[in-house]
Design a protein around this motif. Structure first.
Motif, mmCIF file in Angstrom:
data_model
loop_
_atom_site.group_PDB
_atom_site.id
_atom_site.type_symbol
_atom_site.label_atom_id
_atom_site.label_comp_id
_atom_site.label_asym_id
_atom_site.label_seq_id
_atom_site.Cartn_x
_atom_site.Cartn_y
_atom_site.Cartn_z
ATOM 1 N N ARG A 1 0.837 -1.206 0.000
ATOM 2 C CA ARG A 1 0.000 0.000 0.000
ATOM 3 C C ARG A 1 0.869 1.252 0.000
ATOM 4 N NH1 ARG A 1 -3.507 0.362 4.796
ATOM 5 N NH2 ARG A 1 -2.009 -0.931 5.922
ATOM 6 N N VAL A 2 0.790 2.011 -1.057
ATOM 7 C CA VAL A 2 1.515 3.279 -1.171
ATOM 8 C C VAL A 2 0.510 4.409 -1.014
ATOM 9 C CG1 VAL A 2 2.922 4.755 -2.654
ATOM 10 C CG2 VAL A 2 3.224 2.259 -2.709
ATOM 11 N N ALA A 3 0.783 5.304 -0.059
ATOM 12 C CA ALA A 3 -0.104 6.442 0.140
ATOM 13 C C ALA A 3 0.261 7.598 -0.781
ATOM 14 C CB ALA A 3 -0.054 6.897 1.600
ATOM 15 N N ARG A 4 1.588 7.886 -0.865
ATOM 16 C CA ARG A 4 2.029 9.053 -1.639
ATOM 17 C C ARG A 4 3.533 8.976 -1.808
ATOM 18 N NH1 ARG A 4 1.281 15.344 0.445
ATOM 19 N NH2 ARG A 4 2.251 16.367 -1.355
ATOM 20 N N THR A 5 4.028 9.533 -2.895
ATOM 21 C CA THR A 5 5.473 9.617 -3.096
ATOM 22 C C THR A 5 5.917 11.076 -3.051
ATOM 23 O OG1 THR A 5 5.279 9.765 -5.513
ATOM 24 C CG2 THR A 5 5.480 7.540 -4.540
ATOM 25 N N PHE A 6 7.190 11.252 -2.664
ATOM 26 C CA PHE A 6 7.819 12.572 -2.595
ATOM 27 C C PHE A 6 9.213 12.465 -3.202
ATOM 28 C CE2 PHE A 6 4.853 12.407 0.877
ATOM 29 C CZ PHE A 6 4.381 13.699 1.057
ATOM 30 N N PRO A 7 9.613 13.405 -4.043
ATOM 31 C CA PRO A 7 11.027 13.436 -4.438
ATOM 32 C C PRO A 7 11.892 13.563 -3.189
ATOM 33 C CG PRO A 7 9.730 15.005 -5.729
ATOM 34 C CD PRO A 7 8.845 14.523 -4.621
ATOM 35 N N ALA A 8 13.087 12.996 -3.248
ATOM 36 C CA ALA A 8 13.967 13.026 -2.084
ATOM 37 C C ALA A 8 14.153 14.445 -1.556
ATOM 38 C CB ALA A 8 15.315 12.409 -2.443
ATOM 39 N N GLU A 9 14.163 15.413 -2.447
ATOM 40 C CA GLU A 9 14.355 16.808 -2.033
ATOM 41 C C GLU A 9 13.211 17.312 -1.153
ATOM 42 O OE1 GLU A 9 16.543 15.947 -5.775
ATOM 43 O OE2 GLU A 9 14.484 15.632 -5.073
ATOM 44 N N GLN A 10 12.080 16.624 -1.165
ATOM 45 C CA GLN A 10 10.923 17.020 -0.365
ATOM 46 C C GLN A 10 10.724 16.117 0.842
ATOM 47 O OE1 GLN A 10 7.473 17.418 -2.929
ATOM 48 N NE2 GLN A 10 8.625 18.571 -4.460
ATOM 49 N N ALA A 11 11.799 15.544 1.332
ATOM 50 C CA ALA A 11 11.708 14.640 2.479
ATOM 51 C C ALA A 11 11.077 15.313 3.694
ATOM 52 C CB ALA A 11 13.087 14.100 2.826
ATOM 53 N N ALA A 12 11.360 16.594 3.891
ATOM 54 C CA ALA A 12 10.769 17.296 5.035
ATOM 55 C C ALA A 12 9.250 17.278 4.956
ATOM 56 C CB ALA A 12 11.291 18.732 5.089
ATOM 57 N N ASP A 13 8.710 17.443 3.749
ATOM 58 C CA ASP A 13 7.255 17.404 3.578
ATOM 59 C C ASP A 13 6.712 16.010 3.889
ATOM 60 O OD1 ASP A 13 7.155 20.068 2.832
ATOM 61 O OD2 ASP A 13 7.359 19.615 0.689
ATOM 62 N N ALA A 14 7.455 14.979 3.515
ATOM 63 C CA ALA A 14 7.027 13.614 3.817
ATOM 64 C C ALA A 14 6.981 13.381 5.321
ATOM 65 C CB ALA A 14 7.966 12.611 3.151
ATOM 66 N N HIS A 15 7.985 13.864 6.042
ATOM 67 C CA HIS A 15 7.994 13.701 7.502
ATOM 68 C C HIS A 15 6.860 14.497 8.141
ATOM 69 C CE1 HIS A 15 12.052 11.776 8.667
ATOM 70 N NE2 HIS A 15 11.745 11.414 7.434
ATOM 71 N N ARG A 16 6.591 15.691 7.631
ATOM 72 C CA ARG A 16 5.472 16.471 8.172
ATOM 73 C C ARG A 16 4.152 15.733 7.958
ATOM 74 N NH1 ARG A 16 8.279 20.736 5.399
ATOM 75 N NH2 ARG A 16 9.471 21.990 6.902
ATOM 76 N N ALA A 17 3.988 15.167 6.784
ATOM 77 C CA ALA A 17 2.749 14.453 6.483
ATOM 78 C C ALA A 17 2.577 13.246 7.404
ATOM 79 C CB ALA A 17 2.739 14.011 5.013
ATOM 80 N N GLY B 1 -2.938 10.063 10.236
ATOM 81 C CA GLY B 1 -3.983 9.728 9.274
ATOM 82 C C GLY B 1 -3.502 9.120 7.979
ATOM 83 N N VAL B 2 -2.207 8.842 7.858
ATOM 84 C CA VAL B 2 -1.685 8.259 6.621
ATOM 85 C C VAL B 2 -2.081 6.783 6.568
ATOM 86 C CG1 VAL B 2 0.389 7.677 5.324
ATOM 87 C CG2 VAL B 2 0.231 9.868 6.517
ATOM 88 N N ARG B 3 -2.597 6.361 5.452
ATOM 89 C CA ARG B 3 -2.955 4.958 5.244
ATOM 90 C C ARG B 3 -2.129 4.427 4.093
ATOM 91 N NH1 ARG B 3 -3.912 5.671 9.546
ATOM 92 N NH2 ARG B 3 -5.932 5.784 10.624
ATOM 93 N N GLY B 4 -1.283 3.458 4.373
ATOM 94 C CA GLY B 4 -0.260 3.050 3.417
ATOM 95 C C GLY B 4 1.031 3.765 3.772
ATOM 96 N N ARG B 5 2.044 3.636 2.910
ATOM 97 C CA ARG B 5 3.350 4.200 3.217
ATOM 98 C C ARG B 5 3.642 5.427 2.359
ATOM 99 N NH1 ARG B 5 7.019 0.656 5.414
ATOM 100 N NH2 ARG B 5 8.189 2.543 5.923
ATOM 101 N N LEU B 6 4.334 6.369 2.948
ATOM 102 C CA LEU B 6 4.917 7.482 2.215
ATOM 103 C C LEU B 6 6.285 7.045 1.740
ATOM 104 C CD1 LEU B 6 4.010 10.353 4.708
ATOM 105 C CD2 LEU B 6 2.697 9.545 2.742
ATOM 106 N N VAL B 7 6.655 7.411 0.522
ATOM 107 C CA VAL B 7 7.896 6.917 -0.082
ATOM 108 C C VAL B 7 8.664 8.060 -0.719
ATOM 109 C CG1 VAL B 7 8.899 5.315 -1.759
ATOM 110 C CG2 VAL B 7 6.804 4.675 -0.533
ATOM 111 N N LEU B 8 9.967 8.118 -0.409
ATOM 112 C CA LEU B 8 10.855 9.048 -1.091
ATOM 113 C C LEU B 8 11.388 8.398 -2.354
ATOM 114 C CD1 LEU B 8 13.026 10.338 1.893
ATOM 115 C CD2 LEU B 8 10.854 11.245 1.051
ATOM 116 N N THR B 9 11.489 9.176 -3.429
ATOM 117 C CA THR B 9 12.004 8.645 -4.693
ATOM 118 C C THR B 9 13.314 9.335 -5.049
ATOM 119 O OG1 THR B 9 10.652 10.219 -5.951
ATOM 120 C CG2 THR B 9 9.731 8.023 -5.548
ATOM 121 N N PHE B 10 14.224 8.549 -5.610
ATOM 122 C CA PHE B 10 15.548 9.033 -6.025
ATOM 123 C C PHE B 10 15.672 8.853 -7.530
ATOM 124 C CE2 PHE B 10 16.076 8.285 -1.574
ATOM 125 C CZ PHE B 10 17.023 9.188 -1.146
#
Length: 311
Positions: free
Chosen positions: A281-297, A302-311
């Motif tokens: 289950r993938v909730a959302r992806t973030f470019p690695a440069e937006q890792a801070a936004d992923a941690h905030r989210a 309320g996240v269902r599934g995983r947030l994933v950083l992409t390189f």
């Protein structure tokens, strides 16, 4: 080489792109060209400094991350289960600059297996850490087919995998969920769904008056939910909680680092994804440069599934 880490421990804003040295490849090791790294609460705790006293590396940068997927770019002597060019997934035991949030990662060969057939790197990166934690929790409890397992936090990544793996093991599952998550949790395979909340133990006992045989406490309710378990029953916890010593409950703190090189267990999870028993289950992806936004989210909840950083 690029990585995402912190030079000063703190909030999400502390995350930044940092330059790190490539790791040398030794015998029995695998190098991945990283395409995806999943984000977990363990990562946010590490970023904020919760584990700083355990880290043997005392100088920055510190790079979080326990889940990684990418293409095998090099294999060390003695590795014969992977080949250059394979899409693979692995579990990382992070310390210093050697977490998963980096574009090139060397791992023990026994921490890496092929990605499930048909899965993308992003999807595959969601499985290793939570999947192995769920598998370990079930193995520690040692329940038998037909016994009853309660799962708290069933809509989360760990809880969801526990539900699916427990059903594959032949267990009956009672799980908690909010009204919004009830359909999701039923879809994962829970036989009974009760409303989450401070009285969840009472709600579970309404369906199982003698108490359940085991509990996987994914939402970290600790002693609040112990009354749901029968005397002498088994409890798996995920933040080191060791129980209150009452009623002969057998409490198993579940530390995934202990199985980080259990390649057969990780490969079994891969096969269960391919067989349809386990869902990625993938909730959302973030470019690695937006890792801070992923941690905030993630920290917002309320996240269902995983947030994933992409390189």
């Amino acid at each position: 080489m690029r990585a995402v880490g912190v030079t000063e421990l703190g909030g999400p804003e502390a995350l930044r792109i940092v330059d790190v040295e490539p790791e040398p490849l030794g015998p029995g090791q695998v190098r991945l060209r990283v395409e995806a790294a999943a984000v977990s609460p363990t990562d946010t705790h590490a970023r904020s400094g919760a584990y700083a006293d355990r880290d043997p590396v005392k100088t920055p940068p510190w790079v979080p991350g326990m889940d990684v997927a990418g293409v095998v770019s090099e294999v060390g002597e003695g590795v014969d289960h992977l080949a250059v060019g394979d899409l693979a997934m692995g579990i990382v035991v992070p310390f210093g600059p050697f977490g998963a949030y980096r574009e090139d990662k060397v791992l023990p060969g026994d921490s890496v297996v092929r990605a499930p057939r048909g899965a993308t790197a992003v999807e595959a990166s969601t499985l290793p850490m939570n999947g192995l934690t769920a598998r370990l929790a079930l193995d520690l409890m040692g329940l038998q087919p037909g016994q009853v397992l309660a799962v708290t936090g069933a809509a989360g990544a760990f809880g969801g995998y526990v539900v699916q793996l427990a059903k594959a093991d032949g267990l009956s599952v009672v799980a908690d969920a909010s009204e919004a998550d009830e359909e999701l949790v039923r879809g994962l395979g829970a036989d009974v769904v009760v409303r989450r909340g401070g009285d969840v133990a009472d709600r579970i006992r309404q369906h199982h008056p003698e108490g359940v045989d085991g509990l996987a406490d994914g939402s970290v309710q600790d002693e609040l939910v112990l009354p749901a378990v029968r005397d002498g029953g088994a409890v798996a916890t995920v933040r080191g909680y060791r129980g209150n010593g009452e009623r002969g409950l057998r409490v198993f703190p579940t530390l995934v680092r202990k199985v980080a090189t259990d390649r057969p267990a990780l490969d079994r999870l891969r096969r269960q994804v391919e067989d349809g028993a386990v869902t990625l289950r993938v909730a959302r992806t973030f470019p690695a440069e937006q890792a801070a936004d992923a941690h905030r989210a993630l920290e917002a909840g309320g996240v269902r599934g995983r947030l994933v950083l992409t390189f």
